[in-house]
Design an enzyme around this catalytic site. Structure first.
Site, mmCIF file in Angstrom:
data_model
loop_
_atom_site.group_PDB
_atom_site.id
_atom_site.type_symbol
_atom_site.label_atom_id
_atom_site.label_comp_id
_atom_site.label_asym_id
_atom_site.label_seq_id
_atom_site.Cartn_x
_atom_site.Cartn_y
_atom_site.Cartn_z
ATOM 1 N N ASP A 1 -16.797 -7.614 29.320
ATOM 2 C CA ASP A 1 -15.744 -7.595 28.362
ATOM 3 C C ASP A 1 -15.260 -9.675 27.653
ATOM 4 O OD1 ASP A 1 -12.519 -7.145 29.264
ATOM 5 O OD2 ASP A 1 -13.053 -8.292 28.702
ATOM 6 N N HIS B 1 -10.926 2.842 29.474
ATOM 7 C CA HIS B 1 -12.268 2.068 30.375
ATOM 8 C C HIS B 1 -11.638 1.559 31.295
ATOM 9 C CE1 HIS B 1 -9.456 -0.449 27.413
ATOM 10 N NE2 HIS B 1 -9.277 -1.531 28.739
ATOM 11 N N HIS C 1 -11.767 -1.548 34.041
ATOM 12 C CA HIS C 1 -12.201 -3.038 34.496
ATOM 13 C C HIS C 1 -12.909 -3.331 35.390
ATOM 14 C CE1 HIS C 1 -10.000 -4.888 31.169
ATOM 15 N NE2 HIS C 1 -9.279 -3.418 31.328
ATOM 16 N N ASN D 1 -5.715 0.150 32.732
ATOM 17 C CA ASN D 1 -4.983 -0.128 32.349
ATOM 18 C C ASN D 1 -4.028 1.284 31.734
ATOM 19 O OD1 ASN D 1 -4.192 -2.439 33.446
ATOM 20 N ND2 ASN D 1 -5.602 -3.536 31.542
ATOM 21 N N GLY E 1 -0.116 -3.225 29.606
ATOM 22 C CA GLY E 1 -0.819 -3.892 28.848
ATOM 23 C C GLY E 1 -2.124 -3.296 28.610
ATOM 24 N N GLN E 2 -2.485 -1.273 27.965
ATOM 25 C CA GLN E 2 -3.775 -1.582 27.820
ATOM 26 C C GLN E 2 -3.359 -1.405 26.054
ATOM 27 O OE1 GLN E 2 -4.554 2.586 27.470
ATOM 28 N NE2 GLN E 2 -6.302 2.828 26.571
#
Ligand code: DGP
Length: 114
Positions: A30, A100, A102, A87, A93-94
């Site tokens: 990230d 994806h 995390h 998310n 909060g995407q």
């Protein structure tokens, strides 16, 4: 989806530190790390959110769990612990509309999440 940043990463149009890759998935660091270990696992196919994974793609879950296990071991957080976050849409909060996962580790996390 030419303007999707994660499609560009999957297509190697943008350079990034890749931790894992196969025909369907790619894992990379990230850019905005929230923990000493923070990487993302994405399907190479453009799927916007978890809501868009069709039932016929349920092999996804099995495969993703296996990649999480492998990459957690590879990055040294398998034993100390790690957190998986997906998310989905605005309230979560995407920010990037390409599914994806995390994977975060290397520090202690609090609960409940903020
Ligand atoms: P989310 O809020 O769940 O949509 O998280 C998106 C994550 O993607 C965020 O932690 C930052 C990361 N990110 C955004 N753009 C890039 C990029 O160009 N390269 C990499 N490596 N990560 C990115």
């Amino acid at each position: 989806m030419n303007d999707c940043i994660f499609c560009k990463i999957a297509n190697k149009e943008i350079e990034t530190k890749i931790l894992y890759e196969d025909e369907q998935f790619i894992a990379f660091e990230d850019v905005n790390k929230q923990a000493p270990v923070h990487f993302l696992i994405i399907p190479k196919k453009h799927i916007e959110t978890l809501n868009d994974v069709s039932d016929s793609e349920n092999i996804f879950a099995q495969k993703i769990l296996s990649i999480i296990k492998k990459t957690a071991g590879q990055t040294g957080v398998a034993e100390t612990g790690y957190r998986i976050v997906i998310n989905c849409n605005r309230d979560a909060g995407q920010e990037v509309l390409h599914l994806h996962i995390h994977v975060l580790g290397g520090r202690t996390f609090s609960w409940p999440p903020g």
